[in-house]
Scaffold this active site. Structure first.
Site, short mmCIF file in Angstrom:
data_model
loop_
_atom_site.label_atom_id
_atom_site.label_comp_id
_atom_site.label_asym_id
_atom_site.label_seq_id
_atom_site.Cartn_x
_atom_site.Cartn_y
_atom_site.Cartn_z
N TYR A 1 11.38 -10.18 16.20
CA TYR A 1 12.79 -10.42 16.49
C TYR A 1 12.97 -11.77 17.16
O TYR A 1 12.05 -12.31 17.76
CB TYR A 1 13.40 -9.31 17.36
N CYS A 2 14.15 -12.33 16.98
CA CYS A 2 14.55 -13.57 17.64
C CYS A 2 15.92 -13.32 18.25
O CYS A 2 16.25 -12.18 18.56
CB CYS A 2 14.56 -14.73 16.64
N GLY A 3 16.72 -14.34 18.41
CA GLY A 3 18.04 -14.15 19.01
C GLY A 3 19.01 -13.43 18.09
O GLY A 3 19.71 -12.52 18.51
#
Length: 124
Positions: free
Chosen positions: A52-54
């Site tokens: 996951y990222c932002g």
């Protein structure tokens, strides 16, 4: 992924984003170094990995890179950390901890030595 299935959660955001808060139990390997670092953290190419990222874009690109490296069960979290946080899932933050070992240990390990002209050491 089915409910209860084991997987490794990896945060691919930058260090400053990670320090501000991350999904509970997640590893941090930023997108810029994931190809170099992933094998040290997750060596099994059949392991289930969720990145996951932002918002989901960087993790999708990182997932594609890992798939090209032979990882077969890599997923990108739709909506990223924003969606994770909005779902009220547990978040952790890094905390600074200073550990004081105590004066006696400090004194034992850092006493100066003075060498005499005869080669004997004197401990102060």
């Amino acid at each position: 992924l089915q409910s209860g299935e084991q997987f490794t959660l990896v945060d691919v955001r930058e260090e400053s984003e990670w320090k501000a808060g991350y999904a509970k139990g997640a590893l941090h390997i930023s997108k810029g170094v994931i190809e170099r670092e992933i094998e040290r953290k997750v060596s099994d190419r059949d392991a289930w990995i969720v990145l996951y990222c932002g918002g989901g874009s960087r993790s999708a690109l990182a997932a594609e890179a890992l798939q090209k490296m032979g990882y077969r069960n890599v997923y990108s979290l739709d909506g990223g950390f924003g969606a994770y946080r909005n779902a009220a899932l547990p978040v952790e933050k890094l905390t600074s901890t200073v550990v004081f070992l105590g004066w006696s240990l400090l004194m034992k390990t850092q006493r100066p030595r003075i060498m005499s002209t005869t080669g004997h050491s004197l401990i102060m």
